[in-house]
Design a protein around this motif. Structure first.
Motif, PDB file in Angstrom:
ATOM      1  N   LEU A 287      37.377 -32.321 -69.848  1.00  0.00           N
ATOM      2  CA  LEU A 287      38.372 -32.055 -69.213  1.00  0.00           C
ATOM      3  C   LEU A 287      38.615 -30.205 -69.904  1.00  0.00           C
ATOM      4  CD1 LEU A 287      40.185 -31.666 -66.595  1.00  0.00           C
ATOM      5  CD2 LEU A 287      41.954 -32.863 -68.547  1.00  0.00           C
ATOM      6  N   LYS A 288      38.892 -29.041 -69.100  1.00  0.00           N
ATOM      7  CA  LYS A 288      39.516 -27.655 -70.416  1.00  0.00           C
ATOM      8  C   LYS A 288      40.978 -27.127 -69.828  1.00  0.00           C
ATOM      9  CE  LYS A 288      37.746 -23.017 -70.293  1.00  0.00           C
ATOM     10  NZ  LYS A 288      36.633 -22.026 -69.640  1.00  0.00           N
ATOM     11  N   PHE A 289      40.870 -27.652 -68.299  1.00  0.00           N
ATOM     12  CA  PHE A 289      42.389 -26.730 -67.438  1.00  0.00           C
ATOM     13  C   PHE A 289      41.892 -27.858 -66.115  1.00  0.00           C
ATOM     14  CE2 PHE A 289      39.174 -23.735 -66.449  1.00  0.00           C
ATOM     15  CZ  PHE A 289      39.456 -22.992 -65.040  1.00  0.00           C
ATOM     16  N   TRP A 290      43.510 -27.887 -65.636  1.00  0.00           N
ATOM     17  CA  TRP A 290      43.452 -28.095 -64.342  1.00  0.00           C
ATOM     18  C   TRP A 290      45.090 -27.971 -63.578  1.00  0.00           C
ATOM     19  CZ3 TRP A 290      48.433 -32.291 -64.612  1.00  0.00           C
ATOM     20  CH2 TRP A 290      48.455 -32.566 -65.344  1.00  0.00           C
ATOM     21  N   THR A 291      44.972 -27.814 -62.627  1.00  0.00           N
ATOM     22  CA  THR A 291      46.384 -27.618 -61.717  1.00  0.00           C
ATOM     23  C   THR A 291      47.613 -28.341 -61.744  1.00  0.00           C
ATOM     24  OG1 THR A 291      45.540 -27.466 -59.355  1.00  0.00           O
ATOM     25  CG2 THR A 291      45.070 -25.320 -61.097  1.00  0.00           C
ATOM     26  N   ILE A 299      48.347 -23.698 -64.898  1.00  0.00           N
ATOM     27  CA  ILE A 299      47.622 -24.668 -65.292  1.00  0.00           C
ATOM     28  C   ILE A 299      47.616 -24.692 -66.436  1.00  0.00           C
ATOM     29  CG2 ILE A 299      45.607 -23.348 -63.901  1.00  0.00           C
ATOM     30  CD1 ILE A 299      44.779 -22.217 -66.345  1.00  0.00           C
ATOM     31  N   LEU A 300      47.079 -25.769 -66.085  1.00  0.00           N
ATOM     32  CA  LEU A 300      47.973 -26.890 -67.481  1.00  0.00           C
ATOM     33  C   LEU A 300      46.451 -27.240 -67.932  1.00  0.00           C
ATOM     34  CD1 LEU A 300      50.626 -28.961 -66.662  1.00  0.00           C
ATOM     35  CD2 LEU A 300      50.899 -27.456 -68.262  1.00  0.00           C
ATOM     36  N   ALA A 302      43.866 -30.115 -71.173  1.00  0.00           N
ATOM     37  CA  ALA A 302      43.871 -31.294 -71.647  1.00  0.00           C
ATOM     38  C   ALA A 302      44.736 -31.336 -72.679  1.00  0.00           C
ATOM     39  CB  ALA A 302      42.999 -31.272 -72.758  1.00  0.00           C
ATOM     40  N   GLU A 303      45.317 -30.755 -72.909  1.00  0.00           N
ATOM     41  CA  GLU A 303      47.194 -31.355 -73.711  1.00  0.00           C
ATOM     42  C   GLU A 303      47.861 -31.532 -73.246  1.00  0.00           C
ATOM     43  OE1 GLU A 303      48.512 -27.948 -75.942  1.00  0.00           O
ATOM     44  OE2 GLU A 303      46.602 -27.643 -76.925  1.00  0.00           O
ATOM     45  N   HIS A 304      47.739 -31.630 -71.684  1.00  0.00           N
ATOM     46  CA  HIS A 304      48.968 -32.420 -71.390  1.00  0.00           C
ATOM     47  C   HIS A 304      48.663 -33.201 -70.116  1.00  0.00           C
ATOM     48  CE1 HIS A 304      49.775 -27.523 -71.465  1.00  0.00           C
ATOM     49  NE2 HIS A 304      50.824 -28.060 -71.906  1.00  0.00           N
ATOM     50  N   LEU A 305      47.326 -34.387 -70.674  1.00  0.00           N
ATOM     51  CA  LEU A 305      46.438 -35.247 -69.703  1.00  0.00           C
ATOM     52  C   LEU A 305      48.180 -36.041 -69.336  1.00  0.00           C
ATOM     53  CD1 LEU A 305      43.184 -36.031 -70.920  1.00  0.00           C
ATOM     54  CD2 LEU A 305      43.844 -35.915 -69.028  1.00  0.00           C
ATOM     55  N   ASP A 306      49.115 -36.305 -70.378  1.00  0.00           N
ATOM     56  CA  ASP A 306      49.895 -37.288 -70.719  1.00  0.00           C
ATOM     57  C   ASP A 306      51.253 -37.263 -69.822  1.00  0.00           C
ATOM     58  OD1 ASP A 306      47.666 -40.193 -71.723  1.00  0.00           O
ATOM     59  OD2 ASP A 306      48.610 -38.815 -73.467  1.00  0.00           O
ATOM     60  N   VAL A 307      51.167 -36.183 -69.744  1.00  0.00           N
ATOM     61  CA  VAL A 307      52.948 -35.228 -69.221  1.00  0.00           C
ATOM     62  C   VAL A 307      53.161 -36.216 -67.674  1.00  0.00           C
ATOM     63  CG1 VAL A 307      53.754 -33.737 -68.426  1.00  0.00           C
ATOM     64  CG2 VAL A 307      52.700 -33.191 -69.758  1.00  0.00           C
ATOM     65  N   VAL A 314      56.982 -32.011 -65.169  1.00  0.00           N
ATOM     66  CA  VAL A 314      55.447 -31.191 -65.216  1.00  0.00           C
ATOM     67  C   VAL A 314      56.377 -30.016 -65.361  1.00  0.00           C
ATOM     68  CG1 VAL A 314      54.444 -29.826 -63.896  1.00  0.00           C
ATOM     69  CG2 VAL A 314      54.707 -32.580 -63.636  1.00  0.00           C
ATOM     70  N   GLY A 315      57.271 -29.630 -65.068  1.00  0.00           N
ATOM     71  CA  GLY A 315      58.483 -28.476 -65.230  1.00  0.00           C
ATOM     72  C   GLY A 315      58.429 -27.815 -66.862  1.00  0.00           C
ATOM     73  N   ALA A 316      59.103 -29.540 -67.741  1.00  0.00           N
ATOM     74  CA  ALA A 316      59.077 -29.236 -68.900  1.00  0.00           C
ATOM     75  C   ALA A 316      57.942 -28.291 -69.478  1.00  0.00           C
ATOM     76  CB  ALA A 316      59.619 -29.847 -69.628  1.00  0.00           C
ATOM     77  N   ALA A 317      56.768 -28.742 -68.842  1.00  0.00           N
ATOM     78  CA  ALA A 317      55.282 -28.400 -69.479  1.00  0.00           C
ATOM     79  C   ALA A 317      55.073 -27.131 -69.037  1.00  0.00           C
ATOM     80  CB  ALA A 317      54.500 -29.383 -68.824  1.00  0.00           C
ATOM     81  N   GLY A 318      55.514 -26.132 -68.261  1.00  0.00           N
ATOM     82  CA  GLY A 318      55.631 -24.677 -68.088  1.00  0.00           C
ATOM     83  C   GLY A 318      54.799 -24.935 -66.557  1.00  0.00           C
ATOM     84  N   SER A 319      54.731 -26.156 -65.722  1.00  0.00           N
ATOM     85  CA  SER A 319      54.422 -25.715 -64.337  1.00  0.00           C
ATOM     86  C   SER A 319      55.140 -25.936 -63.683  1.00  0.00           C
ATOM     87  CB  SER A 319      52.706 -26.285 -64.476  1.00  0.00           C
ATOM     88  OG  SER A 319      52.322 -26.412 -63.589  1.00  0.00           O
ATOM     89  N   MET A 320      54.727 -26.275 -62.334  1.00  0.00           N
ATOM     90  CA  MET A 320      55.770 -27.529 -61.140  1.00  0.00           C
ATOM     91  C   MET A 320      54.436 -28.208 -60.814  1.00  0.00           C
ATOM     92  SD  MET A 320      56.959 -23.729 -59.521  1.00  0.00           S
ATOM     93  CE  MET A 320      55.350 -23.201 -58.896  1.00  0.00           C
TER      94      MET A 320
END
Length: 445
Positions: A287-291, A299-300, A302-307, A314-320
């Motif tokens: 994995l490189k990135f994902w929406t 976009i998020l 691989a660091e956010h795989l376990d969010v 998801v909002g706290a991780a910087g996305s929606m």
């Protein structure tokens, strides 16, 4: 360890998708065999409109169209002392890139949506409801029309439904395939026969919506979730999900996974779990990135795989969380190319009403094209960020904001790829043939 402890727990919760595997699941007899229209019969016979609204409020159901606004609260905004008719409008104009949840739901279980329309209309005291469908998906339009006809013939729609004294007419309306009509006020203009463009608010649709009358606009999945709540109770629904994000939802998983598709699970599941259920990232890649919510969400990586995939985390991780359109990209994908293709879409779909969106998306595309071709100029990255800053929050609707989200987040996470665009074409760094989801033979056919 006991056998029960050793057995993996299946996190999937097939509720909306429970009948998708049934033969002729879209027909009335099959739907009624599984308990269809029991919730509507119960509500009309035993519950007041206020009680239906209260049950939906207690369940914690939030809008499944992207905004995540509490559904019951939205219904409660309708001013019942307004002498004008009340309307329910179902937004079935699914068109966010990567999103494909409402279409299979309407294809496999159209009566679930119709029953939800009955319950929602009764709750807000509406006697006319409209299902606004993307006209390009003609098979869905026909299936919904068939379901509505069956419902009329069975007495679920029309005059004095099941002797309750309640009347309801439902119209299936096909749009013309404009992305902007997914925005609720642009949808209303289109439904009224005008060019689809967002309206200035206030007044809000709850006060002056369709035909200047009080109107509730809900997404397909939001409405389709109501029969289960009325049938099983608010506590049942609230028992799934997280503390602030309740219930079950459909996740659209696409891209570089072994088995893409729809996965219905409680809010709070992680992308890692969903990818595992989809057979993992395609063999030999990572994995490189994902929406998390379609191409209009930041976009998020691989660091956010376990969010947890809920509104708050998801909002706290910087996305929606958006429409939960999980587009997965592996290391063969050029971030610059992906962002350019999305931006070209938003440039094309901008209605042109707002100058920042109309002009800004055009300039974003020109700059990204240079960077993709390895012909970037000094200051192009800063120009991209500045353009996004001048579009964000300066348009009537969220299209402009959505166009900037993938760009600013991509620069944040993969700035080196944009810097490489000053001297090296993206297709040399990331050969596009390598990132195709098709086999090489199909890709070159």
């Amino acid at each position: 360890m006991t056998e029960q402890q050793a057995r993996p727990i299946d996190p999937l919760t097939p509720v909306l998708s429970a009948d998708w595997g049934e033969k002729r699941s879209w027909t009335l007899p099959v739907y009624e065999t599984g308990g269809g229209y029991r919730a509507a019969r119960r509500a009309l016979a035993e519950m007041t409109p206020e009680q239906v609204v209260g049950e939906v409020k207690d369940s914690g159901l939030r809008g499944r169209g992207g905004a995540g606004f509490p559904t019951g609260m939205k219904w409660g905004f309708i001013p019942q002392d307004n002498p004008n008719p009340k309307y329910l409008v179902v937004n079935a104009d699914e068109s966010e890139p990567g999103t494909c949840k409402d279409t299979p739901l309407m294809m496999a279980s159209p009566h679930l949506l119709v029953e939800g329309v009955i319950l929602a209309s009764y709750a807000i005291r509406a006697h006319h409801a409209f299902i606004y469908v993307r006209g390009e998906i003609l098979q869905v339009v026909r299936r919904l029309q068939q379901a509505v006809r069956e419902a009329y013939d069975a007495g679920h729609l029309g005059r004095d439904i099941h002797g309750s004294g309640y009347d309801l007419d439902v119209v299936v309306h096909a749009g013309a395939g404009a992305y902007i009509c997914g925005e609720e006020t642009a949808l209303l203009d289109s439904l009224e026969g005008r060019r689809g463009q967002p309206r200035l608010r206030p007044p809000f649709p709850a006060v002056a919506g369709l035909y200047a009358s009080p109107t509730v606009i809900n997404n397909v999945e939001s409405i389709a979730s109501v029969p289960g709540i009325i049938r099983n109770g608010a506590e049942w629904f609230a028992s799934m999900g997280t503390e602030k994000s309740k219930g079950h939802v459909l996740y659209s998983l696409s891209g570089h996974v072994t088995n893409p598709g729809q996965f219905e699970a409680p809010l709070g599941i992680t992308l890692r779990e969903l990818i595992d259920m989809a057979g993992g990232i395609r063999e030999g890649h990572e994995l490189k990135f994902w929406t998390p919510g379609g191409s209009s969400t930041p976009i998020l990586t691989a660091e956010h795989l376990d969010v947890p995939l809920d509104y708050e985390a998801v909002g706290a991780a910087g996305s929606m969380l958006g429409t939960r359109a999980l587009q997965v990209f592996d290391e063969t994908t050029s971030v610059v190319r992906a962002v350019l293709r999305w931006t070209e879409f938003y440039k094309h779909e901008s209605c042109g009403k707002c100058t920042p969106c109309r002009e800004g998306t055009w300039w974003l595309v020109q700059t990204l094209k240079r960077l993709e071709a390895g012909q970037g100029e000094e200051g192009d990255i800063e120009k991209l960020v500045d353009l996004c800053d001048n579009i964000l929050g300066r348009s009537f609707c969220a299209l402009g904001d959505g166009a900037t989200s993938p760009i600013t987040s991509a620069v944040e996470h993969f700035r080196e790829e944009f810097e490489a665009g000053m001297h090296t074409p993206a297709w040399e760094l990331f050969p596009y043939r390598a990132s195709t989801v098709f086999t090489p033979e199909v890709a070159t056919a």
